[in-house]
Scaffold this motif. Structure first.
Motif, PDB file in Angstrom:
ATOM      1  N   UNK A  99     -11.592 -22.949   5.561  1.00 41.52           N
ATOM      2  CA  UNK A  99     -11.338 -21.841   4.640  1.00 41.52           C
ATOM      3  C   UNK A  99     -11.385 -20.527   5.398  1.00 41.52           C
ATOM      4  N   UNK A 100     -10.373 -19.719   5.195  1.00 41.53           N
ATOM      5  CA  UNK A 100     -10.219 -18.444   5.897  1.00 41.53           C
ATOM      6  C   UNK A 100     -10.131 -17.313   4.857  1.00 41.53           C
ATOM      7  N   UNK A 101     -10.734 -16.185   5.196  1.00 43.19           N
ATOM      8  CA  UNK A 101     -10.678 -15.019   4.311  1.00 43.19           C
ATOM      9  C   UNK A 101      -9.954 -13.873   5.024  1.00 43.19           C
ATOM     10  N   UNK A 102      -9.191 -13.116   4.245  1.00 50.12           N
ATOM     11  CA  UNK A 102      -8.468 -11.959   4.759  1.00 50.12           C
ATOM     12  C   UNK A 102      -8.783 -10.750   3.886  1.00 50.12           C
ATOM     13  N   UNK A 103      -8.777  -9.578   4.513  1.00 50.47           N
ATOM     14  CA  UNK A 103      -8.926  -8.343   3.757  1.00 50.47           C
ATOM     15  C   UNK A 103      -8.109  -7.251   4.435  1.00 50.47           C
ATOM     16  N   UNK A 104      -7.797  -6.204   3.677  1.00 47.48           N
ATOM     17  CA  UNK A 104      -6.947  -5.126   4.190  1.00 47.48           C
ATOM     18  C   UNK A 104      -7.427  -3.796   3.627  1.00 47.48           C
ATOM     19  N   UNK A 105      -7.236  -2.755   4.409  1.00 48.21           N
ATOM     20  CA  UNK A 105      -7.452  -1.398   3.910  1.00 48.21           C
ATOM     21  C   UNK A 105      -6.354  -0.507   4.470  1.00 48.21           C
ATOM     22  N   UNK A 106      -6.038   0.552   3.732  1.00 50.72           N
ATOM     23  CA  UNK A 106      -5.008   1.501   4.153  1.00 50.72           C
ATOM     24  C   UNK A 106      -5.670   2.777   4.654  1.00 50.72           C
ATOM     25  N   UNK A 107      -4.999   3.458   5.583  1.00 47.25           N
ATOM     26  CA  UNK A 107      -5.495   4.706   6.171  1.00 47.25           C
ATOM     27  C   UNK A 107      -4.365   5.724   6.134  1.00 47.25           C
ATOM     28  N   UNK A 108      -4.673   6.949   5.648  1.00 48.87           N
ATOM     29  CA  UNK A 108      -3.625   7.969   5.661  1.00 48.87           C
ATOM     30  C   UNK A 108      -3.745   8.840   6.910  1.00 48.87           C
TER      31      UNK A 108
ATOM     32  N   UNK B 120       0.819  -1.204   0.000  1.00 49.66           N
ATOM     33  CA  UNK B 120       0.000   0.000   0.000  1.00 49.66           C
ATOM     34  C   UNK B 120       0.853   1.255   0.000  1.00 49.66           C
ATOM     35  N   UNK B 121       0.247   2.357  -0.451  1.00 53.34           N
ATOM     36  CA  UNK B 121       0.920   3.649  -0.402  1.00 53.34           C
ATOM     37  C   UNK B 121      -0.120   4.757  -0.510  1.00 53.34           C
ATOM     38  N   UNK B 122       0.269   5.936  -0.054  1.00 53.69           N
ATOM     39  CA  UNK B 122      -0.590   7.105  -0.194  1.00 53.69           C
ATOM     40  C   UNK B 122      -0.305   7.744  -1.549  1.00 53.69           C
ATOM     41  N   UNK B 123      -1.355   8.072  -2.276  1.00 56.40           N
ATOM     42  CA  UNK B 123      -1.170   8.619  -3.614  1.00 56.40           C
ATOM     43  C   UNK B 123      -0.626  10.041  -3.528  1.00 56.40           C
ATOM     44  N   UNK B 124       0.462  10.285  -4.229  1.00 59.26           N
ATOM     45  CA  UNK B 124       1.150  11.571  -4.126  1.00 59.26           C
ATOM     46  C   UNK B 124       0.356  12.678  -4.800  1.00 59.26           C
ATOM     47  N   UNK B 125       0.217  13.805  -4.108  1.00 53.19           N
ATOM     48  CA  UNK B 125      -0.381  15.021  -4.644  1.00 53.19           C
ATOM     49  C   UNK B 125       0.720  16.050  -4.870  1.00 53.19           C
ATOM     50  N   UNK B 126       0.421  17.058  -5.681  1.00 55.11           N
ATOM     51  CA  UNK B 126       1.389  18.128  -5.870  1.00 55.11           C
ATOM     52  C   UNK B 126       1.650  18.857  -4.560  1.00 55.11           C
ATOM     53  N   UNK B 127       0.610  18.967  -3.728  1.00 53.44           N
ATOM     54  CA  UNK B 127       0.739  19.596  -2.415  1.00 53.44           C
ATOM     55  C   UNK B 127      -0.142  18.852  -1.420  1.00 53.44           C
ATOM     56  N   UNK B 128       0.265  18.903  -0.153  1.00 49.94           N
ATOM     57  CA  UNK B 128      -0.539  18.423   0.967  1.00 49.94           C
ATOM     58  C   UNK B 128      -0.762  16.906   0.986  1.00 49.94           C
ATOM     59  N   UNK B 129       0.151  16.121   0.436  1.00 47.65           N
ATOM     60  CA  UNK B 129       0.030  14.672   0.573  1.00 47.65           C
ATOM     61  C   UNK B 129       0.139  14.305   2.047  1.00 47.65           C
ATOM     62  N   UNK B 130      -0.845  13.585   2.570  1.00 47.77           N
ATOM     63  CA  UNK B 130      -0.882  13.302   4.004  1.00 47.77           C
ATOM     64  C   UNK B 130       0.168  12.285   4.424  1.00 47.77           C
ATOM     65  N   UNK B 131       0.370  11.266   3.619  1.00 46.38           N
ATOM     66  CA  UNK B 131       1.265  10.180   4.003  1.00 46.38           C
ATOM     67  C   UNK B 131       0.502   9.041   4.654  1.00 46.38           C
ATOM     68  N   UNK B 132       1.007   7.842   4.477  1.00 44.84           N
ATOM     69  CA  UNK B 132       0.337   6.652   4.982  1.00 44.84           C
ATOM     70  C   UNK B 132       0.483   6.531   6.498  1.00 44.84           C
ATOM     71  N   UNK B 133      -0.631   6.261   7.180  1.00 43.86           N
ATOM     72  CA  UNK B 133      -0.603   6.076   8.625  1.00 43.86           C
ATOM     73  C   UNK B 133      -0.476   4.605   9.004  1.00 43.86           C
ATOM     74  N   UNK B 134      -1.182   3.727   8.296  1.00 45.59           N
ATOM     75  CA  UNK B 134      -1.090   2.309   8.614  1.00 45.59           C
ATOM     76  C   UNK B 134      -2.153   1.502   7.899  1.00 45.59           C
ATOM     77  N   UNK B 135      -2.227   0.216   8.266  1.00 43.28           N
ATOM     78  CA  UNK B 135      -3.152  -0.723   7.635  1.00 43.28           C
ATOM     79  C   UNK B 135      -4.059  -1.367   8.678  1.00 43.28           C
ATOM     80  N   UNK B 136      -5.266  -1.681   8.250  1.00 45.12           N
ATOM     81  CA  UNK B 136      -6.194  -2.477   9.062  1.00 45.12           C
ATOM     82  C   UNK B 136      -6.331  -3.833   8.377  1.00 45.12           C
TER      83      UNK B 136
END
Length: 279
Positions: A253-262, A207-223
């Motif tokens: 059978x086990x399922x996994x999922x993930x999401x990113x948070x900035x 995962x990564x935070x999508x870069x903006x020209x200004x004010x990119x927050x940066x990745x905080x972590x994953x759930x």
């Protein structure tokens, strides 16, 4: 021949936006909530792609499409088509800054490019031709390549053979969700258990935070969450900075999922689940 104009909306402090909202509102029917045909929306995205090609070729970050700003851009293009004018303000005096305020769009600075061009057989060709025409004008080019803005709203409206275009460039706080995904275990998706009926499994994600020209927050972590096929989701890691997890799984059978948070709290959607079967 295409026609086009540019104007600076001006720096508007967040606190000043409510004052803009006190101006007379548009009738509900003209607020632009009706979605255009899919081909028009695709044309708007093609225009954004052409803008961002110009930017990335010059080492600039791509602009992100801001949905509410896009609605205002559509309002502007539709209004020019409906009332047959070509200006940064309507005959009744409404302009982009006023419409942004009416939609409660918060921004710190902004500019607007407008233009009309003949339809060229496809929306892709028409969009690229409009961006090329803007690029040929120093004032419009300055907006296209500005380091000031990180978001844009692009809206188009066709009237016979003529297509009206509006691009509203704004600087806003980061509201773009990061991106993420799960990586399949290197040992495969269907695994044999050991004599205890369990198996060590490593789950990996990216995962990564999508870069903006200004004010990119940066990745905080994953759930990271897990569930059995007929169970409920259970959180394994919350805002973790790691990118892998090893655990023992029982047969089934086990399922996994993930999401990113900035760092501004923007969350990616839950990604398609990873299924691991232990037998």
């Amino acid at each position: 021949m295409p026609a086009f104009r540019t104007i600076t909306i001006g720096r508007v402090a967040t606190a000043a936006l409510p004052a803009v909202m006190t101006l007379s509102l548009l009738p509900a029917a003209t607020l632009g909530y009706n979605e255009p045909p899919e081909v028009v929306k695709q044309g708007e995205w093609k225009a954004l792609g052409a803008v961002n090609k110009l930017r990335t070729d010059r080492g600039l970050k791509p602009l992100r499409m801001a949905y509410n700003v896009r609605l205002v851009a559509r309002d502007r293009s539709r209004d020019m088509r409906k009332y047959d004018y070509f200006s940064h303000s309507s005959p009744s005096g409404r302009d982009a800054a006023m419409l942004l305020g009416q939609r409660n769009v918060r921004y710190m600075s902004g500019s607007e490019n407008i233009g009309w061009i003949s339809y060229m057989g496809t929306w892709e060709k028409t969009a690229k031709a409009m961006v090329k025409a803007w690029f040929g004008s120093s004032g419009h080019r300055a907006n296209l390549l500005s380091r000031e803005y990180n978001y844009v709203g692009i809206g188009a409206a066709r009237d016979g053979n003529a297509v009206y275009w509006t691009a509203i460039f704004v600087r806003q706080k980061d509201h773009t969700a990061p991106t993420t995904g799960l990586i399949a275990s290197t040992t495969g998706m269907s695994l044999a258990s050991d004599w205890t009926g369990k198996r060590d499994v490593t789950i990996r994600w990216w995962g990564h935070d999508r870069a903006l020209q200004r004010h990119t927050s940066g990745l905080k972590g994953f759930i990271v969450q897990k569930k059995k096929v007929d169970g409920t989701w259970r959180t394994l890691r919350y805002l973790t900075k790691t990118r892998s997890l090893t655990m023992q799984l029982k047969e089934g059978t086990h399922k996994f999922r993930v999401r990113a948070v900035d760092k501004r709290g923007n969350k990616s959607p839950w990604k398609k689940t990873l299924r691991v079967t232990v037998h």
